[in-house]
Design an enzyme around this catalytic site. Structure first.
Site, PDB file in Angstrom:
ATOM      1  N   GLN A 103       0.793  -1.225   0.000  1.00 31.62           N
ATOM      2  CA  GLN A 103       0.000   0.000   0.000  1.00 31.62           C
ATOM      3  C   GLN A 103       0.828   1.278   0.000  1.00 31.62           C
ATOM      4  O   GLN A 103       0.289   2.356  -0.229  1.00 31.62           O
ATOM      5  CB  GLN A 103      -0.936  -0.017   1.212  1.00 31.62           C
ATOM      6  CG  GLN A 103      -2.010  -1.094   1.110  1.00 31.62           C
ATOM      7  CD  GLN A 103      -2.642  -1.426   2.441  1.00 31.62           C
ATOM      8  OE1 GLN A 103      -2.185  -2.295   3.161  1.00 31.62           O
ATOM      9  NE2 GLN A 103      -3.714  -0.731   2.771  1.00 31.62           N
ATOM     10  N   ARG A 153       5.832  -0.652  12.324  1.00 28.35           N
ATOM     11  CA  ARG A 153       5.439  -1.939  11.760  1.00 28.35           C
ATOM     12  C   ARG A 153       5.211  -1.764  10.262  1.00 28.35           C
ATOM     13  O   ARG A 153       4.317  -1.029   9.849  1.00 28.35           O
ATOM     14  CB  ARG A 153       4.170  -2.455  12.431  1.00 28.35           C
ATOM     15  CG  ARG A 153       3.650  -3.758  11.845  1.00 28.35           C
ATOM     16  CD  ARG A 153       2.411  -4.231  12.601  1.00 28.35           C
ATOM     17  NE  ARG A 153       1.806  -5.407  12.000  1.00 28.35           N
ATOM     18  CZ  ARG A 153       0.763  -5.409  11.169  1.00 28.35           C
ATOM     19  NH1 ARG A 153       0.188  -4.237  10.838  1.00 28.35           N
ATOM     20  NH2 ARG A 153       0.278  -6.517  10.662  1.00 28.35           N
ATOM     21  N   HIS A 200       2.136  -9.466   3.616  1.00 35.67           N
ATOM     22  CA  HIS A 200       0.954  -8.633   3.784  1.00 35.67           C
ATOM     23  C   HIS A 200       0.227  -8.556   2.441  1.00 35.67           C
ATOM     24  O   HIS A 200       0.178  -7.513   1.789  1.00 35.67           O
ATOM     25  CB  HIS A 200       1.354  -7.242   4.277  1.00 35.67           C
ATOM     26  CG  HIS A 200       0.213  -6.418   4.793  1.00 35.67           C
ATOM     27  ND1 HIS A 200       0.228  -5.807   6.027  1.00 35.67           N
ATOM     28  CD2 HIS A 200      -0.985  -6.086   4.247  1.00 35.67           C
ATOM     29  CE1 HIS A 200      -0.895  -5.143   6.212  1.00 35.67           C
ATOM     30  NE2 HIS A 200      -1.650  -5.293   5.131  1.00 35.67           N
ATOM     31  N   ASN A 245       0.115 -11.234   7.802  1.00 31.17           N
ATOM     32  CA  ASN A 245      -0.883 -10.273   8.253  1.00 31.17           C
ATOM     33  C   ASN A 245      -2.283 -10.717   7.856  1.00 31.17           C
ATOM     34  O   ASN A 245      -2.536 -11.053   6.703  1.00 31.17           O
ATOM     35  CB  ASN A 245      -0.623  -8.894   7.644  1.00 31.17           C
ATOM     36  CG  ASN A 245      -1.654  -7.877   8.088  1.00 31.17           C
ATOM     37  OD1 ASN A 245      -1.642  -7.434   9.229  1.00 31.17           O
ATOM     38  ND2 ASN A 245      -2.581  -7.522   7.200  1.00 31.17           N
ATOM     39  N   GLU A 246      -3.180 -10.711   8.831  1.00 28.68           N
ATOM     40  CA  GLU A 246      -4.604 -10.981   8.616  1.00 28.68           C
ATOM     41  C   GLU A 246      -4.851 -12.212   7.759  1.00 28.68           C
ATOM     42  O   GLU A 246      -5.445 -12.135   6.675  1.00 28.68           O
ATOM     43  CB  GLU A 246      -5.295  -9.746   8.035  1.00 28.68           C
ATOM     44  CG  GLU A 246      -5.250  -8.548   8.968  1.00 28.68           C
ATOM     45  CD  GLU A 246      -6.153  -7.408   8.552  1.00 28.68           C
ATOM     46  OE1 GLU A 246      -6.587  -7.383   7.386  1.00 28.68           O
ATOM     47  OE2 GLU A 246      -6.420  -6.538   9.395  1.00 28.68           O
ATOM     48  N   ASN A 373      -5.418  -7.222  15.101  1.00 26.11           N
ATOM     49  CA  ASN A 373      -5.884  -6.088  14.310  1.00 26.11           C
ATOM     50  C   ASN A 373      -7.370  -5.902  14.608  1.00 26.11           C
ATOM     51  O   ASN A 373      -8.185  -6.753  14.245  1.00 26.11           O
ATOM     52  CB  ASN A 373      -5.676  -6.329  12.817  1.00 26.11           C
ATOM     53  CG  ASN A 373      -4.215  -6.430  12.434  1.00 26.11           C
ATOM     54  OD1 ASN A 373      -3.327  -6.302  13.263  1.00 26.11           O
ATOM     55  ND2 ASN A 373      -3.949  -6.672  11.154  1.00 26.11           N
ATOM     56  N   TYR A 375     -10.821  -3.379  14.628  1.00 26.16           N
ATOM     57  CA  TYR A 375     -11.472  -2.186  14.091  1.00 26.16           C
ATOM     58  C   TYR A 375     -12.922  -2.016  14.541  1.00 26.16           C
ATOM     59  O   TYR A 375     -13.413  -0.897  14.618  1.00 26.16           O
ATOM     60  CB  TYR A 375     -11.446  -2.212  12.554  1.00 26.16           C
ATOM     61  CG  TYR A 375     -10.069  -2.000  11.969  1.00 26.16           C
ATOM     62  CD1 TYR A 375      -9.596  -0.721  11.697  1.00 26.16           C
ATOM     63  CD2 TYR A 375      -9.233  -3.074  11.694  1.00 26.16           C
ATOM     64  CE1 TYR A 375      -8.332  -0.509  11.163  1.00 26.16           C
ATOM     65  CE2 TYR A 375      -7.966  -2.883  11.159  1.00 26.16           C
ATOM     66  CZ  TYR A 375      -7.521  -1.596  10.901  1.00 26.16           C
ATOM     67  OH  TYR A 375      -6.252  -1.406  10.381  1.00 26.16           O
ATOM     68  N   GLU A 446      -2.850  -3.432  14.601  1.00 31.07           N
ATOM     69  CA  GLU A 446      -3.571  -2.456  13.775  1.00 31.07           C
ATOM     70  C   GLU A 446      -4.807  -1.992  14.527  1.00 31.07           C
ATOM     71  O   GLU A 446      -5.528  -2.794  15.115  1.00 31.07           O
ATOM     72  CB  GLU A 446      -4.005  -3.038  12.424  1.00 31.07           C
ATOM     73  CG  GLU A 446      -2.915  -3.201  11.408  1.00 31.07           C
ATOM     74  CD  GLU A 446      -3.447  -3.650  10.047  1.00 31.07           C
ATOM     75  OE1 GLU A 446      -4.631  -3.376   9.739  1.00 31.07           O
ATOM     76  OE2 GLU A 446      -2.688  -4.284   9.305  1.00 31.07           O
ATOM     77  N   TRP A 507      -3.170   2.127  12.616  1.00 28.18           N
ATOM     78  CA  TRP A 507      -3.283   2.088  11.167  1.00 28.18           C
ATOM     79  C   TRP A 507      -3.860   3.428  10.741  1.00 28.18           C
ATOM     80  O   TRP A 507      -4.992   3.721  11.040  1.00 28.18           O
ATOM     81  CB  TRP A 507      -4.185   0.937  10.698  1.00 28.18           C
ATOM     82  CG  TRP A 507      -4.185   0.856   9.199  1.00 28.18           C
ATOM     83  CD1 TRP A 507      -5.040   1.472   8.323  1.00 28.18           C
ATOM     84  CD2 TRP A 507      -3.229   0.147   8.406  1.00 28.18           C
ATOM     85  NE1 TRP A 507      -4.692   1.190   7.033  1.00 28.18           N
ATOM     86  CE2 TRP A 507      -3.578   0.380   7.044  1.00 28.18           C
ATOM     87  CE3 TRP A 507      -2.121  -0.636   8.676  1.00 28.18           C
ATOM     88  CZ2 TRP A 507      -2.852  -0.166   5.995  1.00 28.18           C
ATOM     89  CZ3 TRP A 507      -1.416  -1.177   7.627  1.00 28.18           C
ATOM     90  CH2 TRP A 507      -1.787  -0.940   6.302  1.00 28.18           C
ATOM     91  N   GLU A 514      -6.019   2.188   0.296  1.00 30.09           N
ATOM     92  CA  GLU A 514      -6.712   1.259   1.180  1.00 30.09           C
ATOM     93  C   GLU A 514      -7.318   0.122   0.355  1.00 30.09           C
ATOM     94  O   GLU A 514      -8.020   0.354  -0.623  1.00 30.09           O
ATOM     95  CB  GLU A 514      -7.813   1.977   1.970  1.00 30.09           C
ATOM     96  CG  GLU A 514      -7.279   2.904   3.036  1.00 30.09           C
ATOM     97  CD  GLU A 514      -6.468   2.174   4.103  1.00 30.09           C
ATOM     98  OE1 GLU A 514      -6.747   0.985   4.352  1.00 30.09           O
ATOM     99  OE2 GLU A 514      -5.560   2.803   4.685  1.00 30.09           O
ATOM    100  N   PHE A 523      -6.909   6.802   6.403  1.00 30.94           N
ATOM    101  CA  PHE A 523      -6.693   6.344   7.770  1.00 30.94           C
ATOM    102  C   PHE A 523      -5.479   7.003   8.416  1.00 30.94           C
ATOM    103  O   PHE A 523      -5.184   6.747   9.574  1.00 30.94           O
ATOM    104  CB  PHE A 523      -6.454   4.831   7.787  1.00 30.94           C
ATOM    105  CG  PHE A 523      -7.685   3.966   7.788  1.00 30.94           C
ATOM    106  CD1 PHE A 523      -8.165   3.421   8.967  1.00 30.94           C
ATOM    107  CD2 PHE A 523      -8.342   3.659   6.604  1.00 30.94           C
ATOM    108  CE1 PHE A 523      -9.278   2.604   8.971  1.00 30.94           C
ATOM    109  CE2 PHE A 523      -9.455   2.830   6.593  1.00 30.94           C
ATOM    110  CZ  PHE A 523      -9.924   2.298   7.785  1.00 30.94           C
TER     111      PHE A 523
END
Length: 558
Positions: A103, A153, A200, A245-246, A373, A375, A446, A507, A514, A523
């Protein structure tokens, strides 16, 4: 995701407001609790939607200070928190920001980098440069330094190290090694610790084309070899590694990006996730066996998770909330702690892949820490449907925004319709993990809130043209400040109640592309000017961190 708890010292919460000081252990203990959500309104402050174990913050008003964000534009008025201090957290606590190579680094063509399966998202609009951190990484480090952050990170792009995905198919890209060496050294020179994610989302296209990526068990060996290269080249200075990641996001959806139809199946998410879990464990094993003793670092993984509240006090809804957590979090945590998938998953999915006894042992030894992470939150609800004509009874566990009392789970964010802010959900989630999964070392890797301001030109031109409200919408991000305060409060309270949370990463460092949203959703703690060569400007929230982190930390030793 901002709940603003700014209450004048003369104001108190209403007498009927329940203050919960103990974590409700309902889900782990298979009990149920009263799901009472309060919306409080006090003059001089605003309480928004909170969770059943609401965070209660009563604070004094302090005089605001003025901070300059951009030369030539009016200063921002910054209210320092009084109920939250740097000394609330131990000296070793990591305060940082998160980004990903995909990103931020650039269009994906510079420095010998190979193609990744998600490159089309970078190139969607705004010049297709991401935010050009490949060339502007020193500017990014200045942003971190200015905010007083002690950690950063970020991720390494697999196709930048191995453009063809593996050494069997092509050589290591020395330009990529050199770039990350310079980046890591520059961070350390400024007293900022690199916290690196190995994967990621940016899978080399070559591996997707070769054997369908994470749909093939060969990915486990190739990921392990890629990780080995990173440990060997960077591990003398990098002490915190996150493998993937995720995995829930990539294993459920992302693995299909660029995958031909013959590689897709209804069981795809379960096959891909099985291989993701094993790839993580294989990389962790080689780190533990070959590097950890000499490099003195740690390795873990970053898992995304919503917090789930029962939709009502009905025991079936308590079960529904637990099952939602099993399928989103337990899918990974149960193998890492218990060596196998949750029983609820095995009962529901007969074709779920199985681990060998050797793999189970490897999994249980694979995490030195867990990143979370977080949200948003939801209500879990069980519904039953009966079709008398077909003679079928189906039970569904749904994710709801409103509970049985008609109360919304949280305030909807301005930038993404799926994010409803619930800070106390973070505390509950951290305590749930602590209680259910043997008290792991935790990091919030995150957490952030989006905005979607209308921007029609560069910052400098907007100042010249007097677009005051547009500039304020872009730079005066008070909701983000409230969001940070509320979630740090949640972490502080979780630690008081037994969790071992050792870091918080916002984040994100600066506005960037995004995933699924493009460049219009922002963000960032810092503003990226897409109309003026991607210049970075601090937002009000960046200055908040500068002030907050300037105070001395509590003196602690691990």
């Amino acid at each position: 995701m901002a709940l603003s708890y700014s209450v004048a010292s003369t104001c108190a919460a209403p007498s009927n407001y329940q203050r919960h000081t103990k974590f409700p252990t309902v889900l782990g203990a298979n009990k149920y609790y009263t799901n009472q959500i309060n919306v409080l309104a006090n003059r001089g402050s605003h309480y928004k939607v909170a969770s059943p174990s609401s965070l209660t913050v009563i604070s004094k008003k302090l005089e605001p200070s003025n901070v300059v964000l951009v030369d030539g534009f009016e200063p921002a008025s910054l209210n320092p928190p009084t109920d939250l201090k740097r000394c609330d957290f131990p000296s070793y606590f990591k305060f940082g920001a998160s980004t990903s190579a995909l990103q931020t680094e650039g269009p994906g063509t510079e420095g010998g980098r190979g193609k990744s399966t998600w490159d089309s998202m970078i190139q969607a609009d705004k010049g297709g440069k991401g935010v050009d951190s490949y060339n502007m990484y020193l500017e990014d480090i200045k942003l971190l330094k200015a905010m007083g952050m002690n950690s950063y990170r970020f991720s390494i792009a697999w196709p930048r190290i191995l453009p063809e995905g593996s050494q069997e198919d092509g050589p290591i890209n020395q330009e990529g090694i050199d770039f990350y060496n310079k980046f890591i050294d520059a961070l350390i020179a400024e007293g900022i610790e690199p916290v690196i994610t190995l994967f990621h989302f940016d899978l080399p296209v070559a591996l997707q084309d070769k054997y369908h990526g994470f749909m093939n068990s060969q990915i486990v060996e190739d990921f392990k070899k890629y990780a080995d290269i990173c440990f060997a080249n960077f591990g003398d200075r990098v002490k915190f590694w996150s493998t993937i990641n995720e995995p829930y996001v990539f294993g459920s959806f992302g693995y299909k990006q660029g995958l031909p139809n013959d590689g897709k199946s209804d069981l795809g998410p379960f096959v891909a996730t099985h291989n993701i879990i094993l790839a993580h464990a294989a990389a962790a094993q080689i780190y533990h066996e070959n590097y950890q003793q000499t490099q003195k670092g740690k390795i873990g993984i970053s898992l995304p998770c919503k917090w789930y509240e029962p939709h009502s006090t009905n025991p079936t809804d308590v079960v529904a909330a637990q099952k939602q957590l099993d399928f989103m979090l337990g899918w990974y945590m149960d193998p890492f702690v218990n060596g196998d998938y949750p029983e609820s998953m095995k009962e529901s999915i007969r074709e779920l892949p199985e681990f060998t006894s050797e793999q189970r042992t490897m999994l249980q030894e694979s995490c030195d820490f867990i990143g979370i992470n977080y949200y948003t939150a939801r209500f879990g609800k069980q519904t039953t449907k009966v079709d008398l004509m077909k003679g079928t009874i189906s039970v569904e566990y749904t994710s709801e925004l409103v509970n049985a009392d008609g109360t919304l789970i949280g305030e909807q964010s301005e930038g993404q319709e799926g994010i409803y802010v619930n800070p106390a959900g973070l505390r509950n989630l951290l305590l749930y993990i602590t209680e259910k999964y043997d008290e792991p070392e935790l990091y919030v890797t995150e957490n952030g809130v989006p905005a979607k301001p209308t921007i029609t030109g560069s910052i400098l031109n907007s100042i010249k043209e007097g677009k005051i409200e547009e500039l304020k919408a872009a730079l005066f991000d008070d909701k983000r400040i409230s969001h940070v305060e509320d979630h740090l409060t949640a972490i502080r309270e979780a630690n008081k109640q037994g969790a071992d949370v050792r870091g918080y990463f916002v984040w994100t460092l600066m506005d960037n592309m995004e995933v699924g949203e493009g460049y219009d959703v922002r963000f960032g703690l810092n503003y990226t000017d897409y109309y003026d060569n991607l210049k970075r400007y601090p937002k009000k929230s960046a200055k908040w961190f500068t002030n907050f982190l300037a105070t001395p930390p509590k003196k602690n030793k691990l």
